[in-house]
Design a protein around this motif. Structure first.
Motif, mmCIF file in Angstrom:
data_model
loop_
_atom_site.group_PDB
_atom_site.id
_atom_site.type_symbol
_atom_site.label_atom_id
_atom_site.label_comp_id
_atom_site.label_asym_id
_atom_site.label_seq_id
_atom_site.Cartn_x
_atom_site.Cartn_y
_atom_site.Cartn_z
ATOM 1 N N UNK A 192 -106.742 -91.880 96.799
ATOM 2 C CA UNK A 192 -107.203 -92.258 95.573
ATOM 3 C C UNK A 192 -106.769 -93.868 95.265
ATOM 4 N N UNK A 193 -105.870 -94.429 95.585
ATOM 5 C CA UNK A 193 -105.324 -95.826 95.489
ATOM 6 C C UNK A 193 -106.131 -96.547 96.458
ATOM 7 N N UNK A 194 -106.314 -96.206 97.607
ATOM 8 C CA UNK A 194 -107.041 -96.841 98.657
ATOM 9 C C UNK A 194 -108.574 -97.111 98.135
ATOM 10 N N UNK A 195 -109.010 -96.094 97.782
ATOM 11 C CA UNK A 195 -110.587 -96.129 97.333
ATOM 12 C C UNK A 195 -110.714 -97.017 96.304
ATOM 13 N N UNK A 196 -109.723 -96.969 95.165
ATOM 14 C CA UNK A 196 -109.944 -97.821 94.010
ATOM 15 C C UNK A 196 -109.833 -99.317 94.397
ATOM 16 N N UNK A 197 -108.805 -99.351 95.509
ATOM 17 C CA UNK A 197 -108.574 -100.968 96.048
ATOM 18 C C UNK A 197 -109.743 -101.592 96.658
ATOM 19 N N UNK A 198 -110.376 -100.670 97.596
ATOM 20 C CA UNK A 198 -111.644 -101.114 98.466
ATOM 21 C C UNK A 198 -113.069 -101.193 97.450
ATOM 22 N N UNK A 199 -113.188 -100.391 96.500
ATOM 23 C CA UNK A 199 -114.346 -100.328 95.682
ATOM 24 C C UNK A 199 -114.389 -101.299 94.513
ATOM 25 N N UNK A 200 -112.757 -101.380 93.925
ATOM 26 C CA UNK A 200 -112.737 -102.259 92.765
ATOM 27 C C UNK A 200 -113.118 -101.397 91.451
ATOM 28 N N UNK A 201 -113.287 -100.278 91.667
ATOM 29 C CA UNK A 201 -113.550 -98.995 90.657
ATOM 30 C C UNK A 201 -112.791 -99.403 89.339
ATOM 31 N N UNK A 202 -113.330 -99.232 88.163
ATOM 32 C CA UNK A 202 -112.627 -99.389 86.997
ATOM 33 C C UNK A 202 -112.364 -97.992 86.552
ATOM 34 N N UNK A 203 -111.002 -97.404 87.012
ATOM 35 C CA UNK A 203 -110.541 -96.223 86.749
ATOM 36 C C UNK A 203 -109.095 -96.066 87.079
ATOM 37 N N UNK A 204 -108.278 -95.660 86.295
ATOM 38 C CA UNK A 204 -106.750 -95.619 86.433
ATOM 39 C C UNK A 204 -106.456 -94.511 87.577
ATOM 40 N N UNK A 205 -105.522 -94.690 88.342
ATOM 41 C CA UNK A 205 -105.039 -93.849 89.466
ATOM 42 C C UNK A 205 -105.017 -92.527 88.880
ATOM 43 N N UNK A 206 -104.198 -92.201 87.823
ATOM 44 C CA UNK A 206 -104.079 -90.877 87.331
ATOM 45 C C UNK A 206 -105.169 -90.192 86.842
ATOM 46 N N UNK A 207 -106.008 -91.029 86.535
ATOM 47 C CA UNK A 207 -107.462 -90.554 85.767
ATOM 48 C C UNK A 207 -108.365 -89.950 86.971
ATOM 49 N N UNK A 208 -108.271 -90.832 88.047
ATOM 50 C CA UNK A 208 -109.045 -90.433 89.392
ATOM 51 C C UNK A 208 -108.531 -89.371 89.896
ATOM 52 N N UNK A 209 -107.286 -89.140 90.273
ATOM 53 C CA UNK A 209 -106.548 -88.144 90.997
ATOM 54 C C UNK A 209 -107.002 -86.869 90.211
#
Length: 233
Positions: free
Chosen positions: A68-85
């Motif tokens: 999840x951290x990797x996908x947030x980093x490469x996309x720049x998605x506006x979502x917190x890690x805890x929320x995404x997992x």
């Protein structure tokens, strides 16, 4: 490929015995690696980002927080890690609610290990809630121990999951055969000192010292796993 060989406790002439078998879950016993990628693709599409297929090999087999951290980093998605997992786990859990397809040879191998009373552990980077749902398809009675990725401070590719499983079963890691489908899982098992059978799913895995690569669980049975220990000894 089932056999009528003696139980695990039978010693060979040099004293080498198979003490336990550790099995990965996603992509190894159950055909769900595609489900995870489809879930990640759908969630990020809803967030306004289309995932490139090149990311799939990076996230496969790893712990949810790393993927999840990797996908947030490469996309720049506006979502917190805890929320995404939490979102990914909930969406995936709903997807597998009606059961999951087993990999070819998985049910036969589990039945053979159980019939010969081989201590067997399920060692996964998936969260406990996901594992418990999949156990309905696999049969919880087939495992002496199950270990989830969110139950340890560090999971794969660190050796901790396999070292923990060995310690809880009271066995020696070097006398436990591990079956994995990803580089991440193989790395963890080898770092723990276990001989490894790799059954590649998404990523290719090259043979190496202490590592045997097969194309399917159909090629794996109890004599095959025992031979990993005797040959190493």
């Amino acid at each position: 490929m089932t056999s009528s060989v003696p139980m695990t406790g039978t010693r060979t002439a040099d004293g080498a015995t198979l003490q336990a078998v550790f099995l990965d879950l996603d992509g190894t016993l159950v055909d769900t690696e595609g489900f995870w990628w489809e879930t990640e693709f759908e969630v990020f599409a809803e967030l306004g980002h289309i995932l490139d297929d090149a990311h799939r090999e990076v996230v496969v087999g790893g712990p949810m927080t790393r993927s999840a951290s990797y996908l947030i980093e490469v996309t720049g998605a506006d979502i917190r890690l805890e929320e995404l997992t939490a979102l990914l786990n909930a969406r995936f859990a709903a997807r597998i609610a009606r059961g999951v397809p087993l990999m070819p040879g998985a049910r036969r191998l589990l039945a053979e290990l159980a019939a010969h009373q081989v201590p067997t552990a399920l060692v996964s980077a998936s969260h406990r809630t996901i594992i418990d749902r999949m156990l309905h398809s696999l049969g919880p009675e087939n495992f002496r121990l199950t270990l989830a990725g969110d139950e340890l401070p560090r999971t794969k590719p660190h050796p901790d999951p396999y070292l923990t499983a060995a310690a809880r079963l009271g066995v020696e890691p070097e006398r436990c055969a591990v079956v994995e489908d990803t580089v991440t899982g193989v790395t963890a098992a080898e770092a723990a000192g276990c001989p490894v059978v790799a059954v590649p799913s998404v990523q290719p895995i090259a043979p190496a010292v202490g590592r045997t690569v097969v194309s399917s669980l159909e090629e794996v049975d109890l004599p095959f796993l025992r031979a990993l220990i005797t040959e190493r000894a």
